[in-house]
Write a protein that holds these residues in place. Structure first.
Motif, PDB file in Angstrom:
ATOM      1  N   ALA A  94      10.431  10.497 -14.745  1.00 25.46           N
ATOM      2  CA  ALA A  94       9.456   9.513 -14.285  1.00 25.46           C
ATOM      3  C   ALA A  94       8.526  10.184 -13.271  1.00 25.46           C
ATOM      4  CB  ALA A  94      10.158   8.317 -13.646  1.00 25.46           C
ATOM      5  N   LEU A  95       7.261   9.810 -13.306  1.00 22.52           N
ATOM      6  CA  LEU A  95       6.262  10.472 -12.463  1.00 22.52           C
ATOM      7  C   LEU A  95       5.501   9.457 -11.623  1.00 22.52           C
ATOM      8  CD1 LEU A  95       4.666  13.052 -11.704  1.00 22.52           C
ATOM      9  CD2 LEU A  95       3.176  12.586 -13.670  1.00 22.52           C
ATOM     10  N   VAL A  96       5.402   9.753 -10.325  1.00 23.14           N
ATOM     11  CA  VAL A  96       4.601   8.960  -9.389  1.00 23.14           C
ATOM     12  C   VAL A  96       3.476   9.847  -8.872  1.00 23.14           C
ATOM     13  CG1 VAL A  96       4.572   7.589  -7.265  1.00 23.14           C
ATOM     14  CG2 VAL A  96       6.645   7.645  -8.691  1.00 23.14           C
ATOM     15  N   LEU A  97       2.247   9.464  -9.150  1.00 24.06           N
ATOM     16  CA  LEU A  97       1.071  10.179  -8.645  1.00 24.06           C
ATOM     17  C   LEU A  97       0.432   9.363  -7.531  1.00 24.06           C
ATOM     18  CD1 LEU A  97      -0.534  11.351 -12.023  1.00 24.06           C
ATOM     19  CD2 LEU A  97       0.900  12.690 -10.458  1.00 24.06           C
ATOM     20  N   ALA A 139       0.775   8.618 -15.065  1.00 18.80           N
ATOM     21  CA  ALA A 139       1.936   8.332 -14.222  1.00 18.80           C
ATOM     22  C   ALA A 139       2.669   7.093 -14.706  1.00 18.80           C
ATOM     23  CB  ALA A 139       1.483   8.143 -12.776  1.00 18.80           C
ATOM     24  N   ASP A 140       3.889   6.903 -14.203  1.00 23.88           N
ATOM     25  CA  ASP A 140       4.623   5.654 -14.416  1.00 23.88           C
ATOM     26  C   ASP A 140       4.281   4.649 -13.321  1.00 23.88           C
ATOM     27  OD1 ASP A 140       6.550   6.295 -16.729  1.00 23.88           O
ATOM     28  OD2 ASP A 140       6.792   8.001 -15.382  1.00 23.88           O
ATOM     29  N   HIS A 156     -12.187  -1.174  -9.172  1.00 26.11           N
ATOM     30  CA  HIS A 156     -12.783  -0.230 -10.121  1.00 26.11           C
ATOM     31  C   HIS A 156     -11.883   0.014 -11.337  1.00 26.11           C
ATOM     32  CE1 HIS A 156     -16.118   0.640  -7.470  1.00 26.11           C
ATOM     33  NE2 HIS A 156     -15.284   0.848  -6.478  1.00 26.11           N
ATOM     34  N   GLN A 157     -10.799  -0.753 -11.433  1.00 23.75           N
ATOM     35  CA  GLN A 157      -9.895  -0.676 -12.594  1.00 23.75           C
ATOM     36  C   GLN A 157      -9.494   0.773 -12.890  1.00 23.75           C
ATOM     37  OE1 GLN A 157     -12.213  -2.711 -15.625  1.00 23.75           O
ATOM     38  NE2 GLN A 157     -11.528  -4.720 -14.918  1.00 23.75           N
ATOM     39  N   LEU A 158      -8.966   1.429 -11.868  1.00 16.69           N
ATOM     40  CA  LEU A 158      -8.676   2.855 -11.983  1.00 16.69           C
ATOM     41  C   LEU A 158      -7.389   3.168 -12.729  1.00 16.69           C
ATOM     42  CD1 LEU A 158      -9.798   4.433  -8.593  1.00 16.69           C
ATOM     43  CD2 LEU A 158     -11.020   4.259 -10.757  1.00 16.69           C
ATOM     44  N   THR A 159      -6.496   2.195 -12.881  1.00 13.29           N
ATOM     45  CA  THR A 159      -5.265   2.492 -13.594  1.00 13.29           C
ATOM     46  C   THR A 159      -4.649   1.226 -14.175  1.00 13.29           C
ATOM     47  OG1 THR A 159      -3.063   3.500 -13.423  1.00 13.29           O
ATOM     48  CG2 THR A 159      -3.859   2.294 -11.484  1.00 13.29           C
ATOM     49  N   LYS A 160      -3.938   1.425 -15.282  1.00 17.41           N
ATOM     50  CA  LYS A 160      -3.163   0.343 -15.886  1.00 17.41           C
ATOM     51  C   LYS A 160      -1.736   0.322 -15.346  1.00 17.41           C
ATOM     52  CE  LYS A 160      -5.753   0.814 -20.229  1.00 17.41           C
ATOM     53  NZ  LYS A 160      -5.641   1.156 -21.683  1.00 17.41           N
ATOM     54  N   ARG A 161      -1.394   1.318 -14.558  1.00 17.74           N
ATOM     55  CA  ARG A 161      -0.043   1.430 -14.031  1.00 17.74           C
ATOM     56  C   ARG A 161       0.139   0.582 -12.772  1.00 17.74           C
ATOM     57  NH1 ARG A 161       0.581   2.866 -18.756  1.00 17.74           N
ATOM     58  NH2 ARG A 161       0.389   5.079 -19.322  1.00 17.74           N
ATOM     59  N   PRO A 162       1.380   0.237 -12.444  1.00 18.20           N
ATOM     60  CA  PRO A 162       1.620  -0.480 -11.174  1.00 18.20           C
ATOM     61  C   PRO A 162       1.164   0.370  -9.991  1.00 18.20           C
ATOM     62  CG  PRO A 162       3.576  -0.504 -12.580  1.00 18.20           C
ATOM     63  CD  PRO A 162       2.624   0.455 -13.206  1.00 18.20           C
ATOM     64  N   VAL A 163       0.573  -0.265  -9.001  1.00 20.23           N
ATOM     65  CA  VAL A 163       0.122   0.424  -7.789  1.00 20.23           C
ATOM     66  C   VAL A 163       1.003  -0.031  -6.631  1.00 20.23           C
ATOM     67  CG1 VAL A 163      -1.786   0.824  -6.193  1.00 20.23           C
ATOM     68  CG2 VAL A 163      -2.245   0.560  -8.648  1.00 20.23           C
ATOM     69  N   ARG A 164       1.551   0.926  -5.905  1.00 28.74           N
ATOM     70  CA  ARG A 164       2.443   0.617  -4.792  1.00 28.74           C
ATOM     71  C   ARG A 164       1.989   1.355  -3.537  1.00 28.74           C
ATOM     72  NH1 ARG A 164       7.475  -0.931  -7.136  1.00 28.74           N
ATOM     73  NH2 ARG A 164       8.421  -0.967  -5.054  1.00 28.74           N
ATOM     74  N   ILE A 165       2.320   0.806  -2.393  1.00 31.63           N
ATOM     75  CA  ILE A 165       1.966   1.412  -1.110  1.00 31.63           C
ATOM     76  C   ILE A 165       3.107   2.283  -0.611  1.00 31.63           C
ATOM     77  CG2 ILE A 165       1.237   1.002   1.270  1.00 31.63           C
ATOM     78  CD1 ILE A 165      -0.767  -0.013  -0.736  1.00 31.63           C
ATOM     79  N   VAL A 166       2.835   3.557  -0.423  1.00 29.22           N
ATOM     80  CA  VAL A 166       3.745   4.467   0.276  1.00 29.22           C
ATOM     81  C   VAL A 166       2.925   4.991   1.453  1.00 29.22           C
ATOM     82  CG1 VAL A 166       5.201   6.525   0.143  1.00 29.22           C
ATOM     83  CG2 VAL A 166       4.951   5.041  -1.859  1.00 29.22           C
ATOM     84  N   GLY A 167       3.007   4.285   2.561  1.00 26.01           N
ATOM     85  CA  GLY A 167       2.025   4.433   3.625  1.00 26.01           C
ATOM     86  C   GLY A 167       2.145   5.682   4.470  1.00 26.01           C
ATOM     87  N   ASN A 168       1.081   5.946   5.185  1.00 27.97           N
ATOM     88  CA  ASN A 168       1.043   6.998   6.185  1.00 27.97           C
ATOM     89  C   ASN A 168       1.612   6.443   7.488  1.00 27.97           C
ATOM     90  OD1 ASN A 168       0.372   9.570   7.163  1.00 27.97           O
ATOM     91  ND2 ASN A 168      -1.582   9.546   6.081  1.00 27.97           N
ATOM     92  N   ALA A 169       1.883   7.311   8.458  1.00 31.46           N
ATOM     93  CA  ALA A 169       2.491   6.859   9.707  1.00 31.46           C
ATOM     94  C   ALA A 169       2.361   7.953  10.757  1.00 31.46           C
ATOM     95  CB  ALA A 169       3.961   6.508   9.493  1.00 31.46           C
ATOM     96  N   ILE A 348      10.793   2.515  -5.463  1.00 29.08           N
ATOM     97  CA  ILE A 348      10.062   2.883  -6.668  1.00 29.08           C
ATOM     98  C   ILE A 348      10.942   3.751  -7.572  1.00 29.08           C
ATOM     99  CG2 ILE A 348       8.097   4.206  -7.572  1.00 29.08           C
ATOM    100  CD1 ILE A 348       6.612   3.448  -4.971  1.00 29.08           C
ATOM    101  N   ALA A 349      11.604   4.745  -6.967  1.00 28.66           N
ATOM    102  CA  ALA A 349      12.442   5.657  -7.740  1.00 28.66           C
ATOM    103  C   ALA A 349      13.600   4.907  -8.414  1.00 28.66           C
ATOM    104  CB  ALA A 349      12.989   6.756  -6.832  1.00 28.66           C
ATOM    105  N   THR A 350      14.194   3.965  -7.694  1.00 28.09           N
ATOM    106  CA  THR A 350      15.288   3.185  -8.265  1.00 28.09           C
ATOM    107  C   THR A 350      14.817   2.358  -9.460  1.00 28.09           C
ATOM    108  OG1 THR A 350      16.383   3.049  -6.114  1.00 28.09           O
ATOM    109  CG2 THR A 350      17.039   1.438  -7.776  1.00 28.09           C
ATOM    110  N   GLU A 351      13.671   1.708  -9.324  1.00 30.59           N
ATOM    111  CA  GLU A 351      13.133   0.902 -10.413  1.00 30.59           C
ATOM    112  C   GLU A 351      12.835   1.774 -11.638  1.00 30.59           C
ATOM    113  OE1 GLU A 351       9.731  -1.096  -8.858  1.00 30.59           O
ATOM    114  OE2 GLU A 351      10.861  -2.049  -7.236  1.00 30.59           O
ATOM    115  N   LEU A 352      12.229   2.918 -11.422  1.00 35.50           N
ATOM    116  CA  LEU A 352      11.885   3.800 -12.537  1.00 35.50           C
ATOM    117  C   LEU A 352      13.117   4.362 -13.227  1.00 35.50           C
ATOM    118  CD1 LEU A 352       8.809   5.706 -11.057  1.00 35.50           C
ATOM    119  CD2 LEU A 352       8.794   3.909 -12.800  1.00 35.50           C
ATOM    120  N   THR A 353      14.140   4.648 -12.436  1.00 33.51           N
ATOM    121  CA  THR A 353      15.381   5.172 -13.010  1.00 33.51           C
ATOM    122  C   THR A 353      16.035   4.142 -13.923  1.00 33.51           C
ATOM    123  OG1 THR A 353      15.746   6.613 -11.080  1.00 33.51           O
ATOM    124  CG2 THR A 353      17.644   6.147 -12.482  1.00 33.51           C
ATOM    125  N   TYR A 354      16.040   2.887 -13.510  1.00 28.37           N
ATOM    126  CA  TYR A 354      16.626   1.816 -14.333  1.00 28.37           C
ATOM    127  C   TYR A 354      15.815   1.593 -15.617  1.00 28.37           C
ATOM    128  CZ  TYR A 354      19.807   0.437 -10.574  1.00 28.37           C
ATOM    129  OH  TYR A 354      20.805   0.405  -9.637  1.00 28.37           O
TER     130      TYR A 354
END
Length: 356
Positions: A94-97, A139-140, A156-169, A348-354
């Motif tokens: 599984a790939l997360v970009l 990506a997945d 801008h309809q940049l992707t059909k894939r789910p978009v998730r926040i992995v924030g900065n800090a 995200i990784a857990t969901e993709l693994t399942y």
């Protein structure tokens, strides 16, 4: 669960935004999962946590098209890349970009450190959205670092894939300054000197800030420095540091009146949250991303108004105003943490693994 994180965008001398993001995320996720990182230069290890690694080709190499052949050998469940350009042909994982921002569609000048052929491709790439869609749809899941960028991606309809926040800090374990101690009459800017960063307006605003000094901390080329020096108002104090260490940066943040930036476009604005975490107020341009990061703690001004910028800085000369802004800044910065980002990546990784 085995997670591979692409660390090939790590710098070898000092962190930039992407480099720090990747290194910080690796450090936060590694205690919680089986993490291996990818590097392309062993000198990158100096800025990375002590985590198992595999050395492979540079992300700028033509071999990147077939990089999955090397990554497949690690038998990962999920691969996370802090950019969107990682090769994917033949992958068995599984790939997360990640897409940090859309700055270069509005401001297409590429970073100067890139090789000339890459700069040409960069400009061509940002003339239309369809190349971005092709990259992201491989990506997945697509990650981004802010709600502001997430909204732009949907617009801008940049992707059909789910978009998730992995924030900065901000970096953890940094002790905030005493809000009762008067600051020096200095201002600091941390960031590049690309045109959209709008450093020119900061410099012009110094004409109305008698007694204040503006410190420009980042590395700068001689031609760009000459351009900006010509704008310094008579009698104003503007100091070019041409790069500072992390320790020097923190030391300056702990005694300055404010961190300032009038940038017209950002994906996140890491210097803001770094400053606020130490109790240093920020004066920034009134943009959606700065509103998201700065909340009610930041002071907002029109990006192209030197007078409004100077006026807001003068308000911070009042000890009571400055002290309250310092307290509010620490509270706002606490909303962002690498622990939260690590948990989001693991979810995200857990969901993709399942799903696989």
């Amino acid at each position: 669960m085995k997670i591979v994180i692409d660390a090939r965008f790590t710098r070898t001398d000092h962190h930039d935004g992407i480099s720090r993001y990747g290194a910080s995320l690796i450090a936060a996720v590694a205690p919680l999962a089986d993490v291996t990182m990818l590097i392309s230069d062993e000198h990158q290890l100096a800025l990375l946590p002590d985590v198992p690694y595999l050395k492979i080709n540079s992300p700028l190499s033509p071999r990147e098209l077939f990089v999955a052949r090397q990554v497949n050998r690690l038998d990962p469940d999920v691969v996370f890349c802090p950019m969107q350009t990682m090769g994917s042909w033949g992958r068995r994982y599984a790939l997360v970009l990640t897409l940090h921002d859309l700055i270069y569609y509005e401001h297409p000048a590429p970073p100067g450190f890139l090789p000339a052929p890459v700069r040409v491709l960069w400009r061509l790439y940002h003339k239309a959205y369809w190349p971005q869609r092709l990259l992201l749809n491989r990506a997945d899941v697509v990650a981004t670092i802010s709600r502001t960028t997430e909204a732009l991606m949907h617009r801008h309809q940049l992707t059909k894939r789910p978009v998730r926040i992995v924030g900065n800090a901000p970096q953890a374990d940094r002790m905030p300054r005493n809000p009762g101690t008067a600051p020096e009459k200095t201002l600091i800017y941390m960031g590049s000197f690309m045109p959209y960063k709008n450093v020119e307006t900061l410099i012009r605003g110094m004409a109305e800030l008698d007694g204040f000094a503006l410190h420009l901390l980042s590395r700068i080329t001689e031609p760009r420095r000459t351009e900006l020096e010509l704008l310094i108002p008579t009698g104003a104090e503007v100091i070019f540091h041409n790069g500072v260490s992390d320790a020097e940066y923190d030391e300056l943040l702990l005694r300055t009146t404010a961190l300032v930036t009038l940038s017209k476009a950002e994906g996140y604005g890491l210097p803001l949250v770094e400053a606020m975490a130490l109790g240093t107020p920020v004066v920034v341009s009134d943009t959606p991303i700065f509103r998201e990061v700065g909340g009610t703690a930041a002071s907002y001004v029109p990006a192209d108004s030197p007078a409004a910028f100077a006026s807001q800085v003068r308000k911070l000369a009042d000890p009571a105003v400055w002290s309250q802004c310092s307290v509010d800044s620490v509270r706002q910065a606490a909303r962002f943490s690498w622990a939260d980002s690590a948990r989001e990546l693991l979810d995200i990784a857990t969901e993709l693994t399942y799903q696989r």
